[in-house]
Design an enzyme around this catalytic site. Structure first.
Site, PDB file in Angstrom:
ATOM      1  N   SER A  93       0.851  -1.190   0.000  1.00  0.00           N
ATOM      2  CA  SER A  93       0.000   0.000   0.000  1.00  0.00           C
ATOM      3  C   SER A  93       0.881   1.231   0.000  1.00  0.00           C
ATOM      4  CB  SER A  93      -0.894   0.006   1.239  1.00  0.00           C
ATOM      5  OG  SER A  93      -1.561   1.246   1.396  1.00  0.00           O
ATOM      6  N   TYR A 141      -1.958  -1.133  10.483  1.00  0.00           N
ATOM      7  CA  TYR A 141      -2.068  -1.469   9.063  1.00  0.00           C
ATOM      8  C   TYR A 141      -0.839  -0.994   8.290  1.00  0.00           C
ATOM      9  CZ  TYR A 141      -3.981  -1.476   4.277  1.00  0.00           C
ATOM     10  OH  TYR A 141      -4.188  -1.678   2.931  1.00  0.00           O
TER      11      TYR A 141
END
Length: 297
Positions: free
Chosen positions: A189, A202
């Site tokens: 990401s 995350y």
């Protein structure tokens, strides 16, 4: 909407915010999203780039994993998808799309935070398809928390096990089965490079995915297997509406990108095809960003 392969202004190609509020329980279903994401159900056209290949995609029921699974089937691969049992409705749609291409499909419902299941899903894929040569480790957990005080040990543990431990368990189980020419693709990401304050756990796992995959690539190339990373920016998936972002951010999701909108899963699927195919034969240990102009690194 024009055909996605027709030259057009990419800023206007897909829906822009504001979007309606759409809270969902974890893990969320694509079928409940408004507007509906484009995973390539009607828009991806294959060209035989993966004819005869055997793929396993985790998180293949919705979002980016679903788009990759559909693209792989359209390119000629048999495809197994893993997902949580609560995502069965989305998963069965993907299974039907794979089979509509005349390819073998394998549904693998289960929890990848269970080490034994991670090994089993690899074994079941090899048994069903007679081998494995494309591994996409994509399933992830994202739950925002406003402050560090709100990130419980349970939160941290579940995010680590879903995003990092499962990646290791699955890659470790798959490696003995991967022949020369095979490909491993992980999903990181932009959070690995530009972490959001509300995504502490995350973002940490996404940075770990980058490092792990780069190290793995150095090992696997010794047997002729490549490993690479795709690092998305804001993509319109159920991960966001099911607690990945506050609802006020879901309503404006993708607004800050250069395009003024989020990416659609179909727009990143070609990267997964390139990295899986022989066209990507000289690509190893790389990170491919698709961030809507934000860049990575």
């Amino acid at each position: 909407m024009a055909d996605r392969l027709t030259m057009q202004d990419p800023r206007e190609q897909y829906p822009k915010p504001p979007f309606p509020e759409q809270p969902q329980p974890v893990p969320g279903l694509a079928v409940r999203m408004e507007p509906q994401p484009d995973h390539g159900e009607d828009s991806y056209k294959g060209a035989g780039k993966l004819e005869g290949r055997k793929a396993l995609v985790t998180g293949g029921d919705s979002g980016i994993g679903r788009a990759a699974a559909i693209a792989y089937a359209r390119e000629g691969a048999d495809v197994a998808i893993s997902y949580l049992a609560s995502e069965e409705k989305d998963a069965q749609e993907v299974i039907a799309l794979i089979e509509a291409e005349g390819r073998k499909a394998l549904a693998l419902p289960g929890d990848i935070t269970d080490q034994a299941w991670c090994r089993d899903l690899v074994g079941k894929t090899v048994e069903a398809f007679g081998g494995l040569d494309i591994l996409v480790i994509n399933a992830g957990r994202q739950q925002y928390r406003d402050t560090i005080a709100e990130v419980s040990s349970d939160d941290f543990d579940r995010t680590m096990k879903t995003n990092l431990y499962a990646m290791h368990w699955i890659a470790q189980a798959a490696t003995p089965h991967l022949p020369a020419g095979a490909s491993v693709i992980t999903t990181a990401s932009i959070q690995a490079y530009e972490p959001s304050a509300i995504l502490l756990d995350y973002a940490t796992t996404k940075a770990g995915i980058v490092a792990y995959t780069k190290a793995l690539a150095k090992q696997l190339i010794e047997k002729g297997v490549r490993a690479n990373v795709v690092a998305p920016g804001p993509f319109w998936t159920a991960l966001q509406s099911s607690g990945g972002q506050p609802q006020e951010k879901v309503m404006k999701f993708g607004e800050q990108s250069d395009f003024g909108r989020p990416g659609q899963p179909i727009e990143i699927a070609p990267l997964y095809v390139l990295l899986a195919s022989q066209e990507g034969s000289y690509i190893n240990g790389e990170v491919f960003g698709a961030t809507g102009g934000a860049g990575i690194g």
